[in-house]
Scaffold this motif. Structure first.
Motif, PDB file in Angstrom:
ATOM      1  N   TYR A   1      22.174  13.116   5.367  1.00 60.10           N
ATOM      2  CA  TYR A   1      22.610  12.493   4.116  1.00 60.10           C
ATOM      3  C   TYR A   1      21.601  12.744   3.003  1.00 60.10           C
ATOM      4  O   TYR A   1      21.959  13.052   1.881  1.00 60.10           O
ATOM      5  N   LEU A   2      20.331  12.645   3.345  1.00 60.31           N
ATOM      6  CA  LEU A   2      19.303  12.761   2.322  1.00 60.31           C
ATOM      7  C   LEU A   2      19.210  14.152   1.725  1.00 60.31           C
ATOM      8  O   LEU A   2      18.688  14.323   0.647  1.00 60.31           O
ATOM      9  N   ALA A   3      19.732  15.144   2.417  1.00 59.16           N
ATOM     10  CA  ALA A   3      19.611  16.511   1.922  1.00 59.16           C
ATOM     11  C   ALA A   3      20.107  16.625   0.486  1.00 59.16           C
ATOM     12  O   ALA A   3      19.382  17.115  -0.386  1.00 59.16           O
ATOM     13  N   ASP A   4      21.323  16.172   0.207  1.00 59.55           N
ATOM     14  CA  ASP A   4      21.854  16.274  -1.153  1.00 59.55           C
ATOM     15  C   ASP A   4      21.184  15.308  -2.108  1.00 59.55           C
ATOM     16  O   ASP A   4      20.861  15.666  -3.240  1.00 59.55           O
TER      17      ASP A   4
ATOM     18  N   PHE B   1      14.480  15.443  -6.303  1.00 61.22           N
ATOM     19  CA  PHE B   1      13.244  16.227  -6.299  1.00 61.22           C
ATOM     20  C   PHE B   1      13.571  17.719  -6.373  1.00 61.22           C
ATOM     21  O   PHE B   1      13.337  18.469  -5.427  1.00 61.22           O
ATOM     22  N   PRO B   2      14.102  18.178  -7.508  1.00 58.76           N
ATOM     23  CA  PRO B   2      14.503  19.587  -7.619  1.00 58.76           C
ATOM     24  C   PRO B   2      13.325  20.569  -7.616  1.00 58.76           C
ATOM     25  O   PRO B   2      13.521  21.754  -7.375  1.00 58.76           O
ATOM     26  N   GLY B   3      12.113  20.067  -7.834  1.00 61.82           N
ATOM     27  CA  GLY B   3      10.946  20.946  -7.861  1.00 61.82           C
ATOM     28  C   GLY B   3      10.391  21.303  -6.494  1.00 61.82           C
ATOM     29  O   GLY B   3       9.491  22.131  -6.380  1.00 61.82           O
ATOM     30  N   VAL B   4      10.947  20.696  -5.440  1.00 62.40           N
ATOM     31  CA  VAL B   4      10.482  20.969  -4.075  1.00 62.40           C
ATOM     32  C   VAL B   4      11.304  22.107  -3.487  1.00 62.40           C
ATOM     33  O   VAL B   4      12.510  22.190  -3.697  1.00 62.40           O
ATOM     34  N   SER B   5      10.649  22.973  -2.746  1.00 66.02           N
ATOM     35  CA  SER B   5      11.374  23.989  -1.975  1.00 66.02           C
ATOM     36  C   SER B   5      11.827  23.331  -0.680  1.00 66.02           C
ATOM     37  O   SER B   5      11.089  22.552  -0.082  1.00 66.02           O
ATOM     38  N   TYR B   6      13.038  23.647  -0.248  1.00 61.92           N
ATOM     39  CA  TYR B   6      13.582  23.045   0.965  1.00 61.92           C
ATOM     40  C   TYR B   6      13.898  24.119   1.992  1.00 61.92           C
ATOM     41  O   TYR B   6      14.346  25.204   1.651  1.00 61.92           O
TER      42      TYR B   6
ATOM     43  N   LEU C   1       6.152  19.180   5.065  1.00 60.02           N
ATOM     44  CA  LEU C   1       6.650  17.818   5.227  1.00 60.02           C
ATOM     45  C   LEU C   1       8.025  17.898   5.871  1.00 60.02           C
ATOM     46  O   LEU C   1       8.819  18.776   5.539  1.00 60.02           O
ATOM     47  N   TYR C   2       8.291  16.997   6.798  1.00 64.95           N
ATOM     48  CA  TYR C   2       9.605  16.902   7.433  1.00 64.95           C
ATOM     49  C   TYR C   2      10.217  15.585   6.987  1.00 64.95           C
ATOM     50  O   TYR C   2       9.617  14.530   7.157  1.00 64.95           O
ATOM     51  N   ALA C   3      11.383  15.645   6.382  1.00 65.10           N
ATOM     52  CA  ALA C   3      12.055  14.443   5.898  1.00 65.10           C
ATOM     53  C   ALA C   3      13.415  14.337   6.566  1.00 65.10           C
ATOM     54  O   ALA C   3      14.159  15.313   6.659  1.00 65.10           O
ATOM     55  N   ASP C   4      13.749  13.134   7.023  1.00 64.39           N
ATOM     56  CA  ASP C   4      15.010  12.914   7.728  1.00 64.39           C
ATOM     57  C   ASP C   4      15.479  11.499   7.437  1.00 64.39           C
ATOM     58  O   ASP C   4      14.680  10.602   7.219  1.00 64.39           O
TER      59      ASP C   4
END
Length: 76
Positions: free
Chosen positions: A34-37, A43-48, A68-71
């Motif tokens: 869910y957090l992906a979108d 945070f558009p300045g982060v590379s994913y 960093l790992y975000a979930d």
């Protein structure tokens, strides 16, 4: 949302997406989370780096593909 930091990035401890944005790093996020979108919009300045599973994200974190790992912790 939870985040895991495994290593320092360019001598800085990165534990939040705000710090990652300032450092110019990359966050690993599981595809379909869910957090992906939501996070990508905030945070558009982060590379994913989209991972097919949380296990792959952890492996990419360990190999420094991302800093960093975000979930969101929701099951797939």
């Amino acid at each position: 949302m939870s985040a895991i930091k495994l290593i320092e990035f360019e001598g800085k401890e990165i534990t939040t997406l705000t710090e990652l944005t300032a450092a110019g790093g990359t966050a690993c996020v599981p595809e379909g989370a869910y957090l992906a979108d939501v996070v990508k919009a905030k945070f558009p300045g982060v590379s994913y780096n989209d991972c097919p599973s949380p296990d792959v994200c952890i492996e990419r974190l360990k190999s420094s593909v991302c800093q960093l790992y975000a979930d969101d912790g929701k099951p797939f």
